[in-house]
Structures are given as C-alpha cells and as structure tokens.
Design a protein around this motif. Structure first.
Motif, PDB file in Angstrom:
ATOM      1  N   LYS A  88       0.844  -1.198   0.000  1.00  0.00           N
ATOM      2  CA  LYS A  88       0.000   0.000   0.000  1.00  0.00           C
ATOM      3  C   LYS A  88       0.881   1.251   0.000  1.00  0.00           C
ATOM      4  O   LYS A  88       1.904   1.297   0.677  1.00  0.00           O
ATOM      5  CB  LYS A  88      -0.904   0.005   1.232  1.00  0.00           C
ATOM      6  CG  LYS A  88      -1.941   1.103   1.234  1.00  0.00           C
ATOM      7  CD  LYS A  88      -2.868   0.958   2.425  1.00  0.00           C
ATOM      8  CE  LYS A  88      -3.935   2.026   2.414  1.00  0.00           C
ATOM      9  NZ  LYS A  88      -4.834   1.910   3.560  1.00  0.00           N
ATOM     10  N   THR A  89       0.487   2.239  -0.793  1.00  0.00           N
ATOM     11  CA  THR A  89       1.174   3.518  -0.849  1.00  0.00           C
ATOM     12  C   THR A  89       0.150   4.625  -1.080  1.00  0.00           C
ATOM     13  O   THR A  89      -1.041   4.358  -1.197  1.00  0.00           O
ATOM     14  CB  THR A  89       2.258   3.516  -1.957  1.00  0.00           C
ATOM     15  OG1 THR A  89       3.065   4.691  -1.836  1.00  0.00           O
ATOM     16  CG2 THR A  89       1.639   3.459  -3.346  1.00  0.00           C
ATOM     17  N   THR A  90       0.631   5.841  -1.167  1.00  0.00           N
ATOM     18  CA  THR A  90      -0.260   6.978  -1.424  1.00  0.00           C
ATOM     19  C   THR A  90      -0.046   7.449  -2.852  1.00  0.00           C
ATOM     20  O   THR A  90       1.089   7.579  -3.316  1.00  0.00           O
ATOM     21  CB  THR A  90       0.035   8.131  -0.438  1.00  0.00           C
ATOM     22  OG1 THR A  90      -0.149   7.647   0.889  1.00  0.00           O
ATOM     23  CG2 THR A  90      -0.901   9.298  -0.670  1.00  0.00           C
ATOM     24  N   GLY A  91      -1.139   7.706  -3.536  1.00  0.00           N
ATOM     25  CA  GLY A  91      -1.083   8.221  -4.895  1.00  0.00           C
ATOM     26  C   GLY A  91      -1.724   9.595  -4.970  1.00  0.00           C
ATOM     27  O   GLY A  91      -2.370  10.052  -4.030  1.00  0.00           O
ATOM     28  N   LYS A  92      -1.524  10.251  -6.098  1.00  0.00           N
ATOM     29  CA  LYS A  92      -2.082  11.586  -6.332  1.00  0.00           C
ATOM     30  C   LYS A  92      -2.972  11.527  -7.566  1.00  0.00           C
ATOM     31  O   LYS A  92      -2.568  11.023  -8.628  1.00  0.00           O
ATOM     32  CB  LYS A  92      -0.949  12.584  -6.543  1.00  0.00           C
ATOM     33  CG  LYS A  92      -1.397  14.007  -6.740  1.00  0.00           C
ATOM     34  CD  LYS A  92      -0.185  14.913  -6.882  1.00  0.00           C
ATOM     35  CE  LYS A  92      -0.609  16.336  -7.134  1.00  0.00           C
ATOM     36  NZ  LYS A  92       0.569  17.210  -7.315  1.00  0.00           N
ATOM     37  N   VAL A  93      -4.226  12.003  -7.437  1.00  0.00           N
ATOM     38  CA  VAL A  93      -5.191  11.979  -8.540  1.00  0.00           C
ATOM     39  C   VAL A  93      -4.738  12.962  -9.617  1.00  0.00           C
ATOM     40  O   VAL A  93      -4.505  14.143  -9.339  1.00  0.00           O
ATOM     41  CB  VAL A  93      -6.605  12.336  -8.040  1.00  0.00           C
ATOM     42  CG1 VAL A  93      -7.585  12.418  -9.205  1.00  0.00           C
ATOM     43  CG2 VAL A  93      -7.089  11.310  -7.020  1.00  0.00           C
ATOM     44  N   ILE A 134     -15.610   9.843  -2.470  1.00  0.00           N
ATOM     45  CA  ILE A 134     -14.839  10.480  -1.409  1.00  0.00           C
ATOM     46  C   ILE A 134     -13.600  11.193  -1.936  1.00  0.00           C
ATOM     47  O   ILE A 134     -12.909  11.865  -1.203  1.00  0.00           O
ATOM     48  CB  ILE A 134     -14.436   9.470  -0.312  1.00  0.00           C
ATOM     49  CG1 ILE A 134     -13.624   8.329  -0.898  1.00  0.00           C
ATOM     50  CG2 ILE A 134     -15.647   8.955   0.421  1.00  0.00           C
ATOM     51  CD1 ILE A 134     -13.052   7.393   0.143  1.00  0.00           C
ATOM     52  N   VAL A 135     -13.326  11.076  -3.226  1.00  0.00           N
ATOM     53  CA  VAL A 135     -12.207  11.784  -3.833  1.00  0.00           C
ATOM     54  C   VAL A 135     -12.602  13.255  -3.956  1.00  0.00           C
ATOM     55  O   VAL A 135     -13.666  13.584  -4.463  1.00  0.00           O
ATOM     56  CB  VAL A 135     -11.874  11.196  -5.222  1.00  0.00           C
ATOM     57  CG1 VAL A 135     -10.802  12.003  -5.907  1.00  0.00           C
ATOM     58  CG2 VAL A 135     -11.483   9.745  -5.094  1.00  0.00           C
ATOM     59  N   SER A 136     -11.730  14.135  -3.480  1.00  0.00           N
ATOM     60  CA  SER A 136     -12.094  15.554  -3.471  1.00  0.00           C
ATOM     61  C   SER A 136     -11.726  16.287  -4.750  1.00  0.00           C
ATOM     62  O   SER A 136     -12.135  17.411  -4.947  1.00  0.00           O
ATOM     63  CB  SER A 136     -11.472  16.251  -2.255  1.00  0.00           C
ATOM     64  OG  SER A 136     -10.080  16.078  -2.254  1.00  0.00           O
ATOM     65  N   GLY A 137     -10.971  15.682  -5.634  1.00  0.00           N
ATOM     66  CA  GLY A 137     -10.670  16.331  -6.902  1.00  0.00           C
ATOM     67  C   GLY A 137      -9.263  16.018  -7.382  1.00  0.00           C
ATOM     68  O   GLY A 137      -8.505  15.293  -6.745  1.00  0.00           O
ATOM     69  N   VAL A 138      -8.908  16.612  -8.527  1.00  0.00           N
ATOM     70  CA  VAL A 138      -7.578  16.436  -9.084  1.00  0.00           C
ATOM     71  C   VAL A 138      -6.575  17.009  -8.082  1.00  0.00           C
ATOM     72  O   VAL A 138      -6.775  18.074  -7.519  1.00  0.00           O
ATOM     73  CB  VAL A 138      -7.456  17.130 -10.452  1.00  0.00           C
ATOM     74  CG1 VAL A 138      -6.029  17.095 -10.965  1.00  0.00           C
ATOM     75  CG2 VAL A 138      -8.401  16.480 -11.458  1.00  0.00           C
ATOM     76  N   GLY A 139      -5.510  16.271  -7.856  1.00  0.00           N
ATOM     77  CA  GLY A 139      -4.490  16.689  -6.899  1.00  0.00           C
ATOM     78  C   GLY A 139      -4.679  16.088  -5.517  1.00  0.00           C
ATOM     79  O   GLY A 139      -3.777  16.149  -4.685  1.00  0.00           O
ATOM     80  N   SER A 140      -5.858  15.500  -5.264  1.00  0.00           N
ATOM     81  CA  SER A 140      -6.090  14.902  -3.941  1.00  0.00           C
ATOM     82  C   SER A 140      -5.331  13.586  -3.822  1.00  0.00           C
ATOM     83  O   SER A 140      -4.962  12.963  -4.806  1.00  0.00           O
ATOM     84  CB  SER A 140      -7.582  14.701  -3.692  1.00  0.00           C
ATOM     85  OG  SER A 140      -8.125  13.778  -4.604  1.00  0.00           O
ATOM     86  N   LYS A 141      -5.102  13.192  -2.615  1.00  0.00           N
ATOM     87  CA  LYS A 141      -4.354  11.965  -2.338  1.00  0.00           C
ATOM     88  C   LYS A 141      -5.325  10.792  -2.178  1.00  0.00           C
ATOM     89  O   LYS A 141      -6.403  10.944  -1.621  1.00  0.00           O
ATOM     90  CB  LYS A 141      -3.522  12.124  -1.076  1.00  0.00           C
ATOM     91  CG  LYS A 141      -2.558  13.297  -1.147  1.00  0.00           C
ATOM     92  CD  LYS A 141      -1.230  12.924  -0.610  1.00  0.00           C
ATOM     93  CE  LYS A 141      -0.257  14.074  -0.646  1.00  0.00           C
ATOM     94  NZ  LYS A 141       0.355  14.280  -1.905  1.00  0.00           N
ATOM     95  N   ILE A 142      -4.931   9.615  -2.703  1.00  0.00           N
ATOM     96  CA  ILE A 142      -5.706   8.389  -2.536  1.00  0.00           C
ATOM     97  C   ILE A 142      -4.751   7.259  -2.164  1.00  0.00           C
ATOM     98  O   ILE A 142      -3.562   7.306  -2.483  1.00  0.00           O
ATOM     99  CB  ILE A 142      -6.510   7.997  -3.804  1.00  0.00           C
ATOM    100  CG1 ILE A 142      -5.587   7.745  -4.995  1.00  0.00           C
ATOM    101  CG2 ILE A 142      -7.563   9.020  -4.136  1.00  0.00           C
ATOM    102  CD1 ILE A 142      -6.288   7.102  -6.179  1.00  0.00           C
ATOM    103  N   SER A 143      -5.278   6.279  -1.491  1.00  0.00           N
ATOM    104  CA  SER A 143      -4.489   5.086  -1.171  1.00  0.00           C
ATOM    105  C   SER A 143      -4.503   4.152  -2.369  1.00  0.00           C
ATOM    106  O   SER A 143      -5.541   3.957  -3.009  1.00  0.00           O
ATOM    107  CB  SER A 143      -5.071   4.377   0.043  1.00  0.00           C
ATOM    108  OG  SER A 143      -4.928   5.182   1.189  1.00  0.00           O
ATOM    109  N   VAL A 144      -3.351   3.589  -2.669  1.00  0.00           N
ATOM    110  CA  VAL A 144      -3.175   2.727  -3.833  1.00  0.00           C
ATOM    111  C   VAL A 144      -2.465   1.451  -3.390  1.00  0.00           C
ATOM    112  O   VAL A 144      -1.531   1.496  -2.579  1.00  0.00           O
ATOM    113  CB  VAL A 144      -2.323   3.443  -4.912  1.00  0.00           C
ATOM    114  CG1 VAL A 144      -2.027   2.524  -6.079  1.00  0.00           C
ATOM    115  CG2 VAL A 144      -3.001   4.713  -5.378  1.00  0.00           C
ATOM    116  N   TYR A 145      -2.914   0.316  -3.904  1.00  0.00           N
ATOM    117  CA  TYR A 145      -2.201  -0.943  -3.717  1.00  0.00           C
ATOM    118  C   TYR A 145      -1.483  -1.265  -5.017  1.00  0.00           C
ATOM    119  O   TYR A 145      -2.052  -1.116  -6.095  1.00  0.00           O
ATOM    120  CB  TYR A 145      -3.163  -2.085  -3.397  1.00  0.00           C
ATOM    121  CG  TYR A 145      -3.639  -2.099  -1.969  1.00  0.00           C
ATOM    122  CD1 TYR A 145      -2.888  -2.732  -0.984  1.00  0.00           C
ATOM    123  CD2 TYR A 145      -4.829  -1.494  -1.608  1.00  0.00           C
ATOM    124  CE1 TYR A 145      -3.319  -2.753   0.337  1.00  0.00           C
ATOM    125  CE2 TYR A 145      -5.270  -1.513  -0.293  1.00  0.00           C
ATOM    126  CZ  TYR A 145      -4.506  -2.140   0.673  1.00  0.00           C
ATOM    127  OH  TYR A 145      -4.924  -2.161   1.965  1.00  0.00           O
TER     128      TYR A 145
END
Length: 158
Positions: A37-42, A81-92
C-alpha cells in the motif's frame, strides 16, 4: 419433469454464483495480503455515476504513485470520497509487478460484490434444499398419507 429441470437450473445458478463470489473474494484478499500500500495523487477525474440529485457517487480516476523514487500511473474506479484532481488516494501495487495497481477504495467494492454473490449462492442453495424436501413430501402416495378418513367422515354423520 419441469420441476426437475427447474431444480437443475437452480443448482447450476447456485454453483455459478458461489464460484464467481469466491473468485472475487480470493483475488481481493490476495491484493490485500500480497500487495503493498502507498499513497497516490489523482491526476484526472471523470464522473461515472450520480445519485438522484446529480451528486457524483463513483469516479474513474487516473493517479500517479511512486515506488523507490520511480513514478507509475494507474487507473481505477473509486467512490465519491475523492475531493478532486491533486487529492491523495491510497493505492495498492503488486510487489512483483510495480506497474500493476488499484485504488484502495475500489477493493472494498469488489470484495462486497464477491460477498454478495456468495450470499446469493447460499440463498439459492437453501432454496434447492427446501425444494427437494418439498418434492419428497409431494411423492407420498395415498396409502402413506397420514390422514384419518374416519375422523373426516365423522363430521358428515353427526
């Protein structure tokens, strides 16, 4: 004859539902257990579905994530729950193939679908079991029927 065919179709449906559900669950558990698991950017966001008030409920997202200093791109669908472009999401991502990834909140959806199919298969299985018991009761002959004719006839002679 039609009853037996209907019972066979229910059994086939049961097997299909259970197999599909178990496959969904196994693949998602594999991701949860074996992927990192890591953090990604939309980087891009497209609305896939909305509710009756036109509020977004599901998005298709493109995202960027980094592993060992190297950038990778991925796509998937996520809840609103994604707030928009540039927001952070969890990624596997797959440790053995780092470019293979999935958004973390997309996993819950597929896992839920798998559980739903397994439950549906179990419901069909239960209906098959109760249907076969009913068939057994329907095959009782008049000689085996536990009905008392004398009590029935007494009501007419009183």
């Amino acid at each position: 004859m039609i009853g037996a065919l209907f019972m066979l179709l229910r059994k086939i449906l049961c097997v299909v539902l259970l197999l599909f559900g178990v496959c969904c669950i196994i693949t998602q558990v594999d991701v949860l257990v074996n992927w990192e698991k890591t953090t990604g950017k939309v980087t891009a966001l497209h609305i896939m579905s909305t509710d009756e008030d036109d509020n977004p409920t599901r998005y298709k997202v493109s995202y960027l994530y980094k592993v060992d200093g190297k950038s990778y791109y991925g796509e998937g669908s996520v809840k609103s729950i994604v707030s928009g472009v540039g927001s952070k999401i969890s990624v596997y991502y797959d440790r053995s193939n780092v470019s293979a990834s999935t958004p973390a909140n997309g996993l819950a959806r597929v896992l839920g679908i798998g559980i739903s199919f397994v439950l549906g298969g179990l419901i069909v299985l239960a209906s098959c079991a109760s249907g076969s018991k009913k068939q057994d009761r329907d095959t009782i002959t008049d000689d085996e029927e536990p009905f008392m004719y004398t009590n029935y006839m007494q009501g007419f002679y009183l």
